[in-house]
Design a protein around this motif. Structure first.
Motif, PDB file in Angstrom:
ATOM      1  N   UNK A   1       0.809  -1.208   0.000  1.00 57.56           N
ATOM      2  CA  UNK A   1       0.000   0.000   0.000  1.00 57.56           C
ATOM      3  C   UNK A   1       0.849   1.267   0.000  1.00 57.56           C
ATOM      4  N   UNK A   2       2.095   1.125   0.342  1.00 58.71           N
ATOM      5  CA  UNK A   2       2.893   2.281   0.695  1.00 58.71           C
ATOM      6  C   UNK A   2       3.536   3.023  -0.443  1.00 58.71           C
ATOM      7  N   UNK A   3       4.330   3.988  -0.066  1.00 55.16           N
ATOM      8  CA  UNK A   3       5.005   4.822  -1.048  1.00 55.16           C
ATOM      9  C   UNK A   3       6.081   4.049  -1.806  1.00 55.16           C
ATOM     10  N   UNK A   4       6.385   4.539  -2.975  1.00 54.61           N
ATOM     11  CA  UNK A   4       7.475   3.953  -3.765  1.00 54.61           C
ATOM     12  C   UNK A   4       8.793   4.232  -3.068  1.00 54.61           C
ATOM     13  N   UNK A   5       9.738   3.367  -3.279  1.00 55.73           N
ATOM     14  CA  UNK A   5      11.054   3.590  -2.700  1.00 55.73           C
ATOM     15  C   UNK A   5      11.763   4.690  -3.480  1.00 55.73           C
ATOM     16  N   UNK A   6      12.254   5.693  -2.797  1.00 54.60           N
ATOM     17  CA  UNK A   6      12.957   6.777  -3.490  1.00 54.60           C
ATOM     18  C   UNK A   6      14.400   6.374  -3.798  1.00 54.60           C
ATOM     19  N   UNK A   7      14.562   5.611  -4.860  1.00 58.94           N
ATOM     20  CA  UNK A   7      15.885   5.110  -5.218  1.00 58.94           C
ATOM     21  C   UNK A   7      16.359   5.738  -6.520  1.00 58.94           C
ATOM     22  N   UNK A   8      17.662   5.918  -6.611  1.00 60.34           N
ATOM     23  CA  UNK A   8      18.250   6.341  -7.878  1.00 60.34           C
ATOM     24  C   UNK A   8      18.145   5.179  -8.869  1.00 60.34           C
ATOM     25  N   UNK A   9      18.362   5.460 -10.129  1.00 65.80           N
ATOM     26  CA  UNK A   9      18.343   4.391 -11.140  1.00 65.80           C
ATOM     27  C   UNK A   9      19.392   3.334 -10.814  1.00 65.80           C
ATOM     28  N   UNK A  10      20.569   3.791 -10.399  1.00 72.25           N
ATOM     29  CA  UNK A  10      21.651   2.862 -10.070  1.00 72.25           C
ATOM     30  C   UNK A  10      21.250   1.949  -8.915  1.00 72.25           C
ATOM     31  N   UNK A  11      20.675   2.535  -7.853  1.00 71.66           N
ATOM     32  CA  UNK A  11      20.254   1.719  -6.712  1.00 71.66           C
ATOM     33  C   UNK A  11      19.071   0.831  -7.081  1.00 71.66           C
ATOM     34  N   UNK A  12      18.220   1.292  -7.973  1.00 73.20           N
ATOM     35  CA  UNK A  12      17.114   0.465  -8.442  1.00 73.20           C
ATOM     36  C   UNK A  12      17.619  -0.762  -9.183  1.00 73.20           C
ATOM     37  N   UNK A  13      18.646  -0.579 -10.010  1.00 71.16           N
ATOM     38  CA  UNK A  13      19.230  -1.730 -10.718  1.00 71.16           C
ATOM     39  C   UNK A  13      19.898  -2.678  -9.723  1.00 71.16           C
TER      40      UNK A  13
ATOM     41  N   UNK B   1      22.490 -15.186   2.128  1.00 73.93           N
ATOM     42  CA  UNK B   1      22.627 -14.505   0.835  1.00 73.93           C
ATOM     43  C   UNK B   1      22.488 -12.983   1.024  1.00 73.93           C
ATOM     44  N   UNK B   2      21.573 -12.564   1.886  1.00 71.85           N
ATOM     45  CA  UNK B   2      21.384 -11.138   2.165  1.00 71.85           C
ATOM     46  C   UNK B   2      22.611 -10.572   2.873  1.00 71.85           C
ATOM     47  N   UNK B   3      23.170 -11.309   3.798  1.00 72.18           N
ATOM     48  CA  UNK B   3      24.391 -10.868   4.480  1.00 72.18           C
ATOM     49  C   UNK B   3      25.549 -10.732   3.491  1.00 72.18           C
ATOM     50  N   UNK B   4      25.619 -11.635   2.517  1.00 71.78           N
ATOM     51  CA  UNK B   4      26.642 -11.535   1.470  1.00 71.78           C
ATOM     52  C   UNK B   4      26.477 -10.247   0.670  1.00 71.78           C
ATOM     53  N   UNK B   5      25.236  -9.909   0.351  1.00 72.75           N
ATOM     54  CA  UNK B   5      24.983  -8.667  -0.398  1.00 72.75           C
ATOM     55  C   UNK B   5      25.499  -7.460   0.366  1.00 72.75           C
TER      56      UNK B   5
ATOM     57  N   UNK C   1      27.581   0.115   0.369  1.00 69.84           N
ATOM     58  CA  UNK C   1      26.975   1.426   0.104  1.00 69.84           C
ATOM     59  C   UNK C   1      25.576   1.313  -0.507  1.00 69.84           C
ATOM     60  N   UNK C   2      25.399   0.587  -1.624  1.00 71.03           N
ATOM     61  CA  UNK C   2      24.032   0.479  -2.142  1.00 71.03           C
ATOM     62  C   UNK C   2      23.108  -0.278  -1.193  1.00 71.03           C
ATOM     63  N   UNK C   3      23.644  -1.257  -0.487  1.00 73.37           N
ATOM     64  CA  UNK C   3      22.838  -1.985   0.492  1.00 73.37           C
ATOM     65  C   UNK C   3      22.292  -1.012   1.533  1.00 73.37           C
ATOM     66  N   UNK C   4      23.142  -0.148   2.059  1.00 80.30           N
ATOM     67  CA  UNK C   4      22.724   0.822   3.083  1.00 80.30           C
ATOM     68  C   UNK C   4      21.700   1.809   2.526  1.00 80.30           C
TER      69      UNK C   4
END
Length: 133
Positions: A34-46, A66-70, A76-79
């Motif tokens: 239901x919520x707002x879209x994530x405000x991500x840059x194109x790079x972070x979206x990819x 697997x998530x911890x590996x990411x 930086x993009x993870x954060x």
């Protein structure tokens, strides 16, 4: 950047690992429908698209690792994605309602600064007695 619909199913697994919810709060995949879209840059979206597919494609018992590996591989993009996800999560109506409900049912502790004995003198006087309801 809004999460494209085909990516939502893959993202749900990653989102629920990052914000799983509990008995009071819904998991991220439920709240963010239901919520707002994530405000991500194109790079972070990819990055999110690739990361979400990587987690979704993993067997369920290895998704947390697997998530911890990411996070280790691309902190930086993870954060940035986690920050955007958390902000969007807490802006949803269902999460805000859950927080309000939890706060309304929380025990109220005595104010450590207020000294209740200060009222005893007022209560002992005629003026204090007249004000009691």
């Amino acid at each position: 950047m809004a999460i494209p619909h085909p990516l939502w199913a893959a993202s749900a697994a990653l989102f629920d690992i990052l914000l799983p919810g509990d008995k009071h709060f819904p998991p991220a995949s439920v709240a963010l429908r239901e919520g707002p879209a994530l405000p991500l840059s194109e790079e972070d979206g990819r990055w999110l698209a690739a990361a979400a597919r990587r987690v979704a494609d993993a067997p369920a018992e290895t998704r947390i690792e697997r998530t911890a590996e990411l996070e280790r591989e691309a902190p930086e993009p993870f954060a940035r994605v986690l920050t955007a996800l958390t902000a969007a999560y807490y802006r949803t109506r269902c999460v805000q309602a859950a927080a309000i409900a939890l706060a309304q049912h929380a025990p109220v502790e005595a104010d450590p600064v207020f000294d209740e004995t200060l009222l005893d003198r007022v209560r002992a006087t005629r003026a204090g007695a007249a004000r009691r309801i």
